[in-house]
Design an enzyme around this catalytic site. Structure first.
Site, short mmCIF file in Angstrom:
data_model
loop_
_atom_site.label_atom_id
_atom_site.label_comp_id
_atom_site.label_asym_id
_atom_site.label_seq_id
_atom_site.Cartn_x
_atom_site.Cartn_y
_atom_site.Cartn_z
N GLU A 136 0.89 -1.17 0.00
CA GLU A 136 0.00 0.00 0.00
C GLU A 136 0.91 1.21 0.00
O GLU A 136 1.76 1.35 0.89
CB GLU A 136 -0.93 -0.02 1.22
CG GLU A 136 -1.81 -1.27 1.32
CD GLU A 136 -2.63 -1.55 0.07
OE1 GLU A 136 -2.99 -0.61 -0.67
OE2 GLU A 136 -2.90 -2.74 -0.20
N CYS A 151 -1.51 8.94 4.14
CA CYS A 151 -1.55 8.61 2.72
C CYS A 151 -2.88 9.05 2.12
O CYS A 151 -3.00 9.28 0.94
CB CYS A 151 -1.35 7.11 2.54
SG CYS A 151 -2.45 6.18 3.58
P1 NAD Z 1 9.15 5.32 2.98
O1 NAD Z 1 8.89 4.74 1.64
O2 NAD Z 1 10.21 6.34 3.12
O3 NAD Z 1 9.53 4.14 4.01
C1 NAD Z 1 8.72 3.00 4.14
C2 NAD Z 1 9.58 1.86 4.59
O4 NAD Z 1 10.49 1.51 3.52
C3 NAD Z 1 10.45 2.19 5.80
O5 NAD Z 1 10.51 1.09 6.67
C4 NAD Z 1 11.78 2.47 5.17
O6 NAD Z 1 12.88 2.29 6.05
C5 NAD Z 1 11.80 1.45 4.05
N1 NAD Z 1 12.78 1.75 3.00
C6 NAD Z 1 13.28 2.95 2.67
N2 NAD Z 1 14.18 2.81 1.69
C7 NAD Z 1 14.26 1.51 1.40
C8 NAD Z 1 15.03 0.74 0.47
N3 NAD Z 1 15.89 1.31 -0.36
N4 NAD Z 1 14.84 -0.59 0.45
C9 NAD Z 1 13.96 -1.16 1.28
N5 NAD Z 1 13.21 -0.49 2.19
C10 NAD Z 1 13.35 0.83 2.23
O7 NAD Z 1 7.75 5.87 3.52
P2 NAD Z 1 7.43 6.67 4.86
O8 NAD Z 1 8.00 8.05 4.73
O9 NAD Z 1 7.75 5.88 6.06
O10 NAD Z 1 5.83 6.75 4.76
C11 NAD Z 1 5.19 7.64 3.90
C12 NAD Z 1 4.76 6.98 2.61
O11 NAD Z 1 3.96 5.85 2.92
C13 NAD Z 1 3.89 7.90 1.77
O12 NAD Z 1 4.21 7.73 0.42
C14 NAD Z 1 2.48 7.40 2.07
O13 NAD Z 1 1.54 7.69 1.06
C15 NAD Z 1 2.72 5.93 2.22
N6 NAD Z 1 1.67 5.30 3.03
C16 NAD Z 1 0.70 4.60 2.36
C17 NAD Z 1 -0.34 4.01 3.07
C18 NAD Z 1 -1.42 3.24 2.35
O14 NAD Z 1 -2.18 2.53 3.00
N7 NAD Z 1 -1.53 3.35 1.03
C19 NAD Z 1 -0.38 4.13 4.45
C20 NAD Z 1 0.63 4.83 5.10
C21 NAD Z 1 1.65 5.42 4.37
#
Ligand code: NAD
Length: 541
Positions: free
Chosen positions: A293, A327
């Site tokens: 998501e 989100c």
């Molecule tokens: P992010 O993508 O920065 O991080 C999410 C996760 O991915 C973290 O655990 C992070 O450490 C990990 N990550 C980062 N770089 C990585 C890599 N290179 N390889 C593997 N894992 C990696 O997101 P965030 O800032 O924590 O959250 C915000 C984002 O999440 C926004 O885009 C938001 O829309 C989305 N979000 C979506 C929903 C939904 O239900 N659609 C819900 C909550 C948040």
């Protein structure tokens, strides 16, 4: 092994407490906040039955008070990640063979611990380290998290009861096996409930999990692990490794027993992980399940028949609650010219009334954004808007990171429906308005549908029923969660299963049976009662 077809408690949504002045819950959460603020935690890795405090640690600071230290968390090495996978796999058989009533019981107990003795602690941790005001913490860390755990037990029970019909002389059974391997959960900063659910949902279905939380949710991640431990989730079922996300993911996704990814976060990272899984496909024992998501560019579309106070409130709450870091937050608004001035004036009045600061001061509606990178990104878009000719800053546009990462809620107005802030996910308190000619509502719906790559949430505000039907049809694929006369955020587990398609994710609807179905691999068992003893069929006589 106990005999009986057991039923599970009927799930109901956890009531949201009010935290009114002088209420016991307000007193307790503020006391816990103070206690956590003045103590220092050292968060270990959780690998099997071991809690490992590594030499390499990273600092945890409140986003609204970034010079203060709340403690630190452990940074995993490559061997820790391998150990976590090994611990999960060595627990797999025993957990898979644990009957559903016992798996359910530990997660039901976790829900009761969250709603009861841990409520103040998990809320205070979410206020402190993710900068949520008390209401935002309560609806997330306490209520939504408890709801996920309780409703998932009901959904799992419903899934297990779905069985094939019986034929003459045979007995058919569908067994909902967990996946053959481990599930890798990668979770975002913005919801404590999502972090907990992404581990707990596969685990409830009998899977073992390696969990990599966000660096910016570690403080409440520790409390989630405390709760799981006290609830009796056996060690090794959920293993937490924190640290370099790329290194951890590279190891997890290269393992032959990687069986599923449960991801929530940004679109870009999810696409990257999917690509990596594709590249590694021939190394896996099974085709992995991929559930993600991701981002959104969520809209509110108002019709000329909209009730103006409803619309102003939907934009104010939908756009700015939790500093726009949901989100589902509304970030592009389409207003008909006939009511635009009045609506904009109402939203500006609301924004000017916001009090901003630490979540400890319960008068504050707005607190800081999560980290410096997010602050800098938002500042970049705000400063660019001040320079660009096709957009004006109506209110806000100021910021200050001296003590915390504070960005003043900002309303932009553009005459270009493709202006960058109408298309790009900013994930902060910046909302852009585009005003259309009332008579162009149909073509503007077309714009809403095609402007952004995302398809997560959206709302229409109108009283004209013919318009509402037309909009629901026209925007069928523009939002996985579509709201009529409400803000596009605030989904409640069991009531509004959540998720979107297009670039917003696989739309497996967290908080529903659809999500749990991704964590099982059914086995059909057919038993023939009196088997055939002659290969010839009657027509051959
Ligand atoms: P992010 O993508 O920065 O991080 C999410 C996760 O991915 C973290 O655990 C992070 O450490 C990990 N990550 C980062 N770089 C990585 C890599 N290179 N390889 C593997 N894992 C990696 O997101 P965030 O800032 O924590 O959250 C915000 C984002 O999440 C926004 O885009 C938001 O829309 C989305 N979000 C979506 C929903 C939904 O239900 N659609 C819900 C909550 C948040």
């Amino acid at each position: 092994m106990e005999n009986g077809f057991f039923s599970v408690p009927k799930a109901v949504n956890e009531p949201v407490l009010t935290y009114l002045k002088n209420s016991p819950e307000r007193k307790e959460v503020l006391e816990t906040y103070k206690e956590l603020y003045h103590s220092k935690v050292t968060i270990p890795l959780y690998i099997g039955s071991e809690k490992i405090i590594t030499k390499k640690q990273a600092n945890i600071a409140p986003p609204h008070d970034h010079q203060h230290t709340l403690g630190s968390y452990s940074l995993a090495s490559e061997s820790h990640v391998r150990d976590a996978i090994a611990a999960a796999l060595s627990t797999r058989k025993a957990w898979e063979n644990t009957s559903f009533e016992h798996r359910a019981a530990v997660f039901l107990k976790a829900a009761d611990l969250i709603a009861g003795p841990y409520r103040a602690r998990i809320n205070a941790a979410t206020m402190l380290a993710q900068s949520k005001n008390i209401f935002q913490a309560e609806i997330d860390a306490a209520c939504e998290f408890a709801d996920f755990l309780r409703f998932n037990v009901t959904f799992a029970s419903d899934i297990y009861t779905q069985q094939p019909i019986q034929g003459s002389g045979v007995v058919n059974r569908l067994e909902y096996r967990p996946l053959e391997g481990f599930v890798y959960a990668v979770t975002p900063f913005n919801f404590t409930a999502i972090a907990g659910n992404l581990c707990a949902a596969p685990a409830l279905m009998g899977n073992v999990v390696v969990w990599k939380p966000s660096d910016y949710q570690m403080f409440s991640a520790k409390i989630i692990m405390d709760i799981f431990e006290e609830a009796g989730v056996p060690t090794g079922v959920i293993n937490l490794v924190s640290g370099d996300p790329k290194m951890i993911s590279d190891i997890a996704l290269a393992h032959p027993n990687f069986a599923g990814l449960h991801f929530t976060g940004s679109t870009e990272i999810f696409k990257h992980l999917w690509q990596q899984i594709g590249n590694n496909l021939s190394t896996y024992q099974n085709y992995p399940r991929i559930v993600g998501e991701t981002g959104g560019k969520d809209f509110i579309f108002a019709h000329q028949s909209a009730a103006i106070p409803t619309l102003i409130t939907a934009i104010t709450r939908g756009g700015f609650e939790y500093q726009g870091q949901k989100c589902s937050a509304a970030s592009r608004i389409y207003l008909p010219a006939s009511i635009a001035d009045e609506v904009i004036a109402g939203v500006i009045k609301n924004i000017k009334s916001f009090s901003i600061g630490t979540p400890e001061d319960m008068n504050n509606f707005i607190t800081a954004v999560i980290h410096e990178k997010s602050f800098d990104k938002l500042v970049h878009f705000i400063e660019q808007a001040k320079l660009d000719e096709d957009v004006e800053v109506l209110v806000g546009g100021t910021y200050d990171k001296s003590k915390g990462y504070f960005v003043h809620p900002t309303l932009l107005k553009t005459n270009n429906p493709h202006y960058t802030t109408m298309e790009t996910e900013l994930f902060g308190p910046v909302v852009t308005v585009y005003v259309y000619d009332d008579k162009d509502w149909e073509s503007t719906l077309g714009l809403v549908n095609t402007t952004s790559v995302y398809g997560l949430t959206g709302a229409v505000i109108a009283q004209d029923r013919m318009f509402i039907e037309a909009a629901a049809n026209r925007l069928r694929h523009a939002a996985g969660n579509f709201y009529i006369n409400d803000k596009p955020s605030g989904a409640v587990v069991g009531q509004q299963p959540f998720g979107g398609s297009r670039a917003s994710g696989t739309n497996d609807k967290a908080g529903s049976a659809l999500n749990l179905l991704r964590w099982v691999s059914p086995r059909l068992i057919k038993e023939t009662l009196v088997p055939a003893t002659d290969y010839r069929y009657p027509y051959m006589d």
